[in-house]
Design a protein around this motif. Structure first.
Motif, short mmCIF file in Angstrom:
data_model
loop_
_atom_site.label_atom_id
_atom_site.label_comp_id
_atom_site.label_asym_id
_atom_site.label_seq_id
_atom_site.Cartn_x
_atom_site.Cartn_y
_atom_site.Cartn_z
N VAL A 1 -6.19 0.03 -6.62
CA VAL A 1 -5.74 -0.42 -7.93
C VAL A 1 -6.95 -0.57 -8.84
N VAL A 2 -7.03 0.27 -9.86
CA VAL A 2 -8.18 0.26 -10.78
C VAL A 2 -7.85 -0.60 -12.00
N ILE A 3 -8.69 -1.58 -12.26
CA ILE A 3 -8.46 -2.53 -13.36
C ILE A 3 -9.69 -2.55 -14.24
N ASP A 4 -9.52 -2.25 -15.52
CA ASP A 4 -10.65 -2.37 -16.44
C ASP A 4 -10.34 -3.39 -17.51
N ARG A 5 -11.37 -3.95 -18.11
CA ARG A 5 -11.21 -5.08 -19.03
C ARG A 5 -10.37 -4.75 -20.26
N ASP A 6 -10.49 -3.54 -20.76
CA ASP A 6 -9.82 -3.19 -22.01
C ASP A 6 -8.44 -2.57 -21.82
N SER A 7 -8.04 -2.37 -20.57
CA SER A 7 -6.80 -1.65 -20.32
C SER A 7 -5.58 -2.55 -20.53
N THR A 8 -4.47 -1.94 -20.92
CA THR A 8 -3.21 -2.68 -21.05
C THR A 8 -2.37 -2.53 -19.78
N GLY A 9 -2.93 -1.93 -18.77
CA GLY A 9 -2.22 -1.75 -17.50
C GLY A 9 -3.21 -1.42 -16.41
N THR A 10 -2.72 -0.89 -15.31
CA THR A 10 -3.58 -0.56 -14.19
C THR A 10 -3.31 0.88 -13.76
N THR A 11 -4.26 1.44 -13.00
CA THR A 11 -4.09 2.76 -12.39
C THR A 11 -4.03 2.55 -10.89
N MET A 12 -2.97 3.08 -10.25
CA MET A 12 -2.83 2.89 -8.81
C MET A 12 -2.83 4.23 -8.10
N LEU A 13 -3.59 4.30 -7.02
CA LEU A 13 -3.60 5.46 -6.12
C LEU A 13 -3.19 4.94 -4.74
N THR A 14 -2.18 5.55 -4.16
CA THR A 14 -1.67 5.02 -2.90
C THR A 14 -1.63 6.08 -1.80
N GLU A 15 -2.02 5.67 -0.61
CA GLU A 15 -1.93 6.55 0.55
C GLU A 15 -0.49 6.64 1.01
N LYS A 16 -0.18 7.68 1.79
CA LYS A 16 1.20 7.92 2.23
C LYS A 16 1.68 6.85 3.19
N GLY A 17 0.83 6.42 4.09
CA GLY A 17 1.22 5.37 5.03
C GLY A 17 1.27 5.83 6.47
N LEU A 18 1.58 4.89 7.35
CA LEU A 18 1.57 5.18 8.78
C LEU A 18 2.79 5.98 9.23
N LYS A 19 2.70 6.52 10.43
CA LYS A 19 3.79 7.28 11.02
C LYS A 19 4.31 6.52 12.23
N VAL A 20 5.62 6.30 12.28
CA VAL A 20 6.21 5.56 13.40
C VAL A 20 6.95 6.51 14.33
N SER A 21 6.94 6.17 15.61
CA SER A 21 7.63 6.99 16.62
C SER A 21 9.05 6.47 16.82
N ARG A 22 9.85 7.24 17.56
CA ARG A 22 11.21 6.79 17.89
C ARG A 22 11.16 5.47 18.66
N ASN A 23 10.18 5.34 19.54
CA ASN A 23 10.05 4.11 20.32
C ASN A 23 9.71 2.92 19.42
N ASP A 24 8.83 3.15 18.42
CA ASP A 24 8.49 2.09 17.46
C ASP A 24 9.74 1.61 16.72
N VAL A 25 10.52 2.57 16.24
CA VAL A 25 11.73 2.24 15.47
C VAL A 25 12.73 1.50 16.34
N ASP A 26 12.97 2.01 17.55
CA ASP A 26 13.95 1.39 18.45
C ASP A 26 13.53 -0.03 18.83
N THR A 27 12.24 -0.21 19.10
CA THR A 27 11.72 -1.53 19.46
C THR A 27 11.91 -2.51 18.31
#
Length: 306
Positions: A94-120
């Motif tokens: 999340v990029v925040i600068d003093r003069d900005s009226t908002g923010t810039t966000m860059l996000t990673e895709k995230g983790l990968k779960v297995s069938r066992n993870d989901v079932d558990t």
């Protein structure tokens, strides 16, 4: 008990600049801070801050679980995240600068779960929840967690007799709406996607309210609509100086559910949630709001019946 479920949480890396970020220029970082990321965890923080006991659930990556848990501890968030081995919890920049009226966000895709993870996770959830519990499912789905898994999870919660709140988007939001959960919070664009027959907004929301008890349509700085028991409320938020709008909607949801859990009236709940969200945008990180500011702002929230 009250729970939040963040299936694809994040670690927010806040990057502060002294000047406005520009292309083709060396943008110098003045400071870096970390915060919890993910809609559900923000909801947990809001409820915790308002003295509503809750526990955050979901998946976390084993590769950086220590870092993730330290941030949760700093925020005072009680949790029982399921560890996914060999994966890392994503980071959002999340990029925040003093003069900005908002923010810039860059996000990673995230983790990968297995069938066992989901079932558990699903099996453990069934053992944890009880009749009358409040459960918030919020944020994106990780790779490997499918809409059918979401449908199964909602079914488990509904059959148990939980109040099921969903702050989702896209196909996940459509599924939650079709199944008939207790709370949704689409924004002005997402409600148009749900309203595929292009009906007039208010009649459409009233019809939807027959199977979903609480509907909040977020309009950003313009406030929101809330539909409950066939009544439509127009909510206008207080005007504040925006520093970082990241997490404001999540803060609203957490505070809104806290209001319901504390058995406040719908108008009291809307004032509380709107004031908490307004306070949130005045702060640098992704989750912080100030209770003294909330006490002041709560009187500036305007509510009228449509």
């Amino acid at each position: 008990m009250n729970y939040t479920i963040t299936l694809n949480p994040a670690i927010d890396r806040l990057i502060f600049l002294d000047e406005k970020m520009e292309n083709r220029k060396t943008n110098r970082i003045t400071d870096v801070a970390y915060d919890i990321g993910g809609k559900g965890t923000h909801g947990s923080y809001a409820m915790t801050k308002l003295n509503v006991k809750n526990k955050a659930l979901g998946f976390m990556g084993g590769l950086n679980s220590d870092k993730f848990q330290r941030i949760l501890e700093t925020k005072g968030i009680s949790n029982g995240f399921t560890t996914v081995k060999g994966q890392a919890t994503r980071e959002c920049y999340v990029v925040i600068d003093r003069d900005s009226t908002g923010t810039t966000m860059l996000t990673e895709k995230g983790l990968k779960v297995s069938r066992n993870d989901v079932d558990t996770f699903q099996t453990n959830l069934k053992k944890i929840v009880n009749y009358g519990d409040f459960v918030l499912i919020a944020g994106s789905l990780p790779v490997g967690f499918f809409l059918e898994d979401l449908k199964k999870m909602i079914k488990i919660l509904k059959e148990t007799g939980c109040f099921v709140a969903c702050d989702l988007s896209g196909d996940a939001l459509k599924l939650a709406t079709e199944v008939g959960v207790d709370f949704i919070k689409p924004n002005e664009f997402e409600i148009r996607e749900l309203n595929d027959k292009e009906e007039e907004l208010i009649p459409f929301l009233k019809k939807l309210n027959k199977k979903i008890s609480y509907i909040v349509v977020s309009l950003g700085q313009e406030g929101s609509y809330c539909i409950h028991d066939g009544e439509v409320y127009r909510v206008k938020s207080p005007f504040v100086k925006e520093v970082n709008d990241t997490g404001a909607g999540d803060c609203f949801v957490g505070a809104f559910l806290a209001g319901i859990i504390m058995k406040q009236t719908i108008e009291e709940t809307l004032r509380l949630a709107s004031a908490c969200a307004a306070s949130k945008v005045m702060h640098n990180d992704s989750s912080t709001f100030n209770l003294n500011e909330v006490e002041r702002l709560i009187h500036q929230v305007e509510i009228s019946k449509y």
